[in-house]
Write an enzyme that holds these catalytic residues in place. Structure first.
Site, PDB file in Angstrom:
ATOM      1  N   CYS A 168     -21.875  33.257  21.766  1.00 60.15           N
ATOM      2  CA  CYS A 168     -23.021  32.625  22.406  1.00 60.15           C
ATOM      3  C   CYS A 168     -22.673  31.316  23.097  1.00 60.15           C
ATOM      4  CB  CYS A 168     -24.158  32.376  21.422  1.00 60.15           C
ATOM      5  SG  CYS A 168     -25.624  31.873  22.340  1.00 60.15           S
TER       6      CYS A 168
ATOM      7  N   CYS B  52     -29.041  34.771  25.988  1.00 62.71           N
ATOM      8  CA  CYS B  52     -28.808  33.579  25.202  1.00 62.71           C
ATOM      9  C   CYS B  52     -30.138  32.875  25.022  1.00 62.71           C
ATOM     10  CB  CYS B  52     -27.835  32.695  25.978  1.00 62.71           C
ATOM     11  SG  CYS B  52     -26.938  31.634  24.894  1.00 62.71           S
TER      12      CYS B  52
END
Length: 435
Positions: free
Chosen positions: A160, A372
């Site tokens: 991420c 995200c």
């Protein structure tokens, strides 16, 4: 000692459990085994919230036995190597295991040797990481008394890409609450050239950066950490124009600062030694340098960069047709997130399913979707969804949540992050349901 399974999965993380669950649901897979040594399965996306004191760490952990599909055989062991020509996986204590189809999803590993000094410093004192110990991050943020709060990341691929900045936005809010914000400089130093690769999202995040008065430093490659002197050392990936004033401490000539290098400049303490540029910190949060696990890296299965060499659309191995790989270990040019896995799994499952039935691949292709959830404040979030080409690709389902533009901050997206997604993860995704 050796055994055989129709489908062998290496890894009991998000990808491994989802693949096993969905294959079993498809009914054509008669025999699925999962190699996974760990007794605990973590929901890591919530670790950002743990680090900011707004989620209980214990709720992110469940026994591996509770997520492992009942119909799968759990081989509680470590994979140690491959003999792909003979369709064999070596293990630490269960001998050789052969397979018809292999799914390689062990996630990634951390290699602290890539940033000397970071391993010794990590999770001690004022150095923290939500990736390794989010509870320590919360202690550091809670006890911070002012000075330079440095948020950074290595230049390796990481889980991420947005996580190193999410905790910064939350920490900045907390510093306001705890009364130390006015004597604090918040600095984000990244090897990248922009705050985020998707234009629509970057636009929103720059507004957040302005609102929170954060100094962005681009082209900063983290190369070492000196925990005793509290200095993060960087090499600068750009020739510095404007007479070196971007780098040298004590320059008042802010007019000449190059905004593509330093945005919203703050005069924090720095030390320059030769080619290296050291930022002094009073707290440091970073992602750890990430690599494929050693047994993958040392195998025939990786590309030159050391990641599992798979086709970007089908996730079939480029050399061994009965091997598939996805998730964090795969050499796919998109962000390594659970959201990406959610879209990759059905394609891999369909391909294996069709191979079992007809000896040919399915027709589905992965477009690089990843997402995200960028938490920008307590109670606010932006949802960056994108594909291989960094096109902004918002999920139409968000309209049902009355979120009409997920590139803007929204409290409903925060509710999704804090309550909706963990629920979907444990109750739907882990059980092989498509969400």
């Amino acid at each position: 000692m050796s055994s055989h399974h129709q489908i062998l999965v290496i890894g009991g993380g998000t990808a491994g459990i989802m693949v096993a669950s969905q294959l079993i649901k498809q009914k054509h897979a008669k025999d699925v085994a999962v190699i996974e040594p760990s007794e605990t399965h973590y929901y890591q996306p919530a670790w950002t919230l743990v680090g900011a004191g707004t989620y209980d760490y214990d709720k992110t952990a469940r026994p591996m036995s509770s997520v492992m599909p009942k119909e799968a055989k759990w081989i509680k062991d470590r994979a140690t190597g491959f003999d792909p020509e003979n369709s064999i996986v070596h293990t630490a204590s269960s001998g050789d295991i052969s397979y018809d189809y292999l799914v390689v999803v062990p996630g990634l590993a951390y290699d602290f040797s890539l940033v000397p000094g970071l391993g010794e410093a990590m999770d001690k004192g004022v150095v923290c990481s939500n990736y390794t110990d989010p509870r320590h991050t919360w202690e550091v943020i809670k006890n911070f008394k002012g000075g330079t709060a440095l948020f950074t990341q290595p230049t390796t691929p990481i889980k991420c890409g947005g996580a190193p900045q999410k905790i910064m936005y939350l920490a900045e809010s907390y510093f306001r609450k705890s009364g130390v914000r006015k004597k604090t400089d918040v600095v984000f130093a990244t090897g990248g050239t922009v705050i985020f690769g998707v234009k629509e999202i970057a636009r929103t995040l720059m507004k957040v950066v302005d609102r929170k008065d954060i100094n962005l430093r681009f082209f900063h490659k983290l190369v070492a950490v000196d925990a005793d002197k509290k200095i993060a050392w960087y090499e600068l990936g750009k020739d510095i124009t404007a007479g070196g004033c971007v780098v040298m401490a004590g320059e008042d000539d802010d007019e000449n600062l190059d905004e593509s290098f330093q945005y919203n400049y703050k005069d924090v303490k720095v030390t320059v030694e030769g080619e290296r540029y050291g930022i002094h910190y009073d707290m440091l949060h970073t992602a750890p340098p990430s690599v494929a696990p050693k047994f993958i890296k040392n195998s025939k299965l990786v590309n030159d960069a050391g990641w599992l060499d798979v086709n970007h659309q089908t996730m079939q191995h480029n050399k061994y047709p009965n091997i598939f790989g996805l998730g964090d270990v795969a050499a796919l040019p998109t962000a390594k997130t659970g959201a990406a896995i959610r879209k990759q799994v059905p394609i891999v499952v369909d391909n294996i399913d069709k191979l079992i039935k007809t000896q040919t691949l399915g027709s589905k292709a992965y477009n690089g979707y990843s997402s995200c959830p960028l938490v920008t404040d307590y109670g606010k979030m932006v949802l960056a969804e994108f594909d291989y080409n960094n096109n902004f690709t918002p999920d139409p389902k968000l309209k049902q949540m009355l979120v009409f533009d997920s590139s803007k901050e929204h409290w409903r997206l925060w509710m999704l992050k804090k309550y909706g997604l963990p629920y979907l993860y444990w109750n739907k995704m882990m059980k092989g349901q498509d969400v």
